[in-house]
Scaffold this motif. Structure first.
Motif, PDB file in Angstrom:
ATOM      1  N   CYS A   1       0.871  -1.157  -0.256  1.00  0.00           N
ATOM      2  CA  CYS A   1       0.468  -0.183  -0.470  1.00  0.00           C
ATOM      3  C   CYS A   1       0.799   1.092   0.122  1.00  0.00           C
ATOM      4  CB  CYS A   1      -1.366   0.293   1.126  1.00  0.00           C
ATOM      5  SG  CYS A   1      -0.334   0.336   2.584  1.00  0.00           S
TER       6      CYS A   1
ATOM      7  N   ALA B   1       1.357   3.608   2.275  1.00  0.00           N
ATOM      8  CA  ALA B   1       2.646   3.849   3.332  1.00  0.00           C
ATOM      9  C   ALA B   1       3.538   2.284   2.931  1.00  0.00           C
ATOM     10  CB  ALA B   1       0.867   3.762   5.165  1.00  0.00           C
ATOM     11  N   CYS B   2       3.532   1.366   2.636  1.00  0.00           N
ATOM     12  CA  CYS B   2       4.129   0.024   3.219  1.00  0.00           C
ATOM     13  C   CYS B   2       6.083   0.928   2.133  1.00  0.00           C
ATOM     14  CB  CYS B   2       4.088  -0.901   2.095  1.00  0.00           C
ATOM     15  SG  CYS B   2       2.754  -1.521   2.716  1.00  0.00           S
TER      16      CYS B   2
ATOM     17  N   CYS C   1       4.288  -2.556   8.060  1.00  0.00           N
ATOM     18  CA  CYS C   1       4.011  -1.925   7.517  1.00  0.00           C
ATOM     19  C   CYS C   1       2.246  -1.446   8.616  1.00  0.00           C
ATOM     20  CB  CYS C   1       2.642  -1.799   6.275  1.00  0.00           C
ATOM     21  SG  CYS C   1       1.401  -0.623   5.876  1.00  0.00           S
TER      22      CYS C   1
ATOM     23  N   CYS D   1      -1.204  -1.434   5.977  1.00  0.00           N
ATOM     24  CA  CYS D   1      -2.571  -3.046   5.848  1.00  0.00           C
ATOM     25  C   CYS D   1      -1.360  -3.988   6.584  1.00  0.00           C
ATOM     26  CB  CYS D   1      -1.871  -2.967   4.575  1.00  0.00           C
ATOM     27  SG  CYS D   1       0.505  -3.116   4.399  1.00  0.00           S
TER      28      CYS D   1
HETATM   29 ZN   LIG Z   1       1.318  -0.821   3.454  1.00  0.00          ZN
END
Ligand SMILES: [Zn+2]
Length: 247
Positions: free
Chosen positions: A171, A173-174, A241, A244
């Motif tokens: 995602c 944010a990853c 993360c 996710c």
């Molecule tokens: Zn993520």
């Protein structure tokens, strides 16, 4: 079934082997959420409306300014002072009256995003605000919706695709972390129009492919407008993360 006018309107894309009638039906049945109605959304939504996406939902709380016009190509000089979402809606309906367009002149919040992302087939992040980008990503992770994120500043562009329908997809944010620092607005740093237009155009193409169920791995593409060159990075889901990979 397409009527004669629709067959003619979409004929040149229907000729393309990778597109075809099933692909056209997939677009007609899709609801695309577009957050931010500026330089990314201008080409992205013009191409998606032209291609026959069934429904476009637009959100932006800004009004068109004179300093937007060099890059926000959906707007005209007469639109200055108007709501961006409403002015964009008017242009999209003028291009293709068969598309349903909702314009929301508002600053999106977590509740609004949760509701609208849940109802969307795919989400285009066309904002210039890191906090909003994080909220959009969180809603896309929660509802397992594909996220196509664009960004551009000065001569640099970024295109990130996360098909969160796949449980193992990375995602936003990853890749970027879950912080909200790092805003650098075009109003401070500047932006060259075709750079942001290139990214917005590719957001439309990625959305069409996602809607037609073509698999797109989680990828970040960096565009250097000085050399017209691209770099591509694949990403795997980060098991740590905070967005996710939460239990
Ligand atoms: Zn993520």
């Amino acid at each position: 079934m397409l009527n004669d006018d629709q067959l003619l309107r979409y004929s040149r894309q229907l000729m393309v082997e990778e597109f075809d009638l099933a692909g056209q039906d997939a677009l007609a049945g899709a609801r695309v959420l577009v957050v931010g109605c500026g330089g990314l959304a201008s080409p992205a939504t013009l191409y998606l409306a032209g291609a026959g996406v069934g429904e476009l939902v637009l959100a932006d709380d800004d009004a068109v300014e004179l300093s937007n016009l060099h890059r926000q190509v959906a707007f005209r000089s007469a639109d200055v002072g108007q709501s961006k979402a409403e002015a964009l809606k008017a242009q999209l309906l003028a291009l293709n009256p068969e598309v349903s367009v909702q314009a929301h002149t508002l600053r999106v919040d977590v509740d609004w995003l949760d509701r609208e992302v849940a109802a969307a087939s795919v989400v285009l992040d066309c904002t210039d605000n890191f906090a909003t980008r994080q909220s959009i990503n969180q809603a896309c992770v929660a509802h397992r919706k594909p996220l196509i994120s664009g960004a551009a500043i000065r001569m640099d562009g970024q295109l990130a695709v996360f098909d969160l329908r796949q449980a193992d997809s990375a995602c936003y944010a990853c890749v970027y972390g879950d912080g909200t620092d790092g805003d650098l607005a075009c109003s401070q740093a500047g932006i060259v129009g075709p750079v942001v237009g290139t990214i917005g155009t590719l957001q439309a193409l990625a959305a069409i492919q996602v809607l037609q169920s073509k698999p797109l791995p989680a990828t970040l593409r960096l565009f250097d407008g000085r050399t017209l060159s691209w770099r591509e990075m694949r990403f795997h889901k980060d098991p740590t993360c905070p967005v996710c990979s939460r239990p």
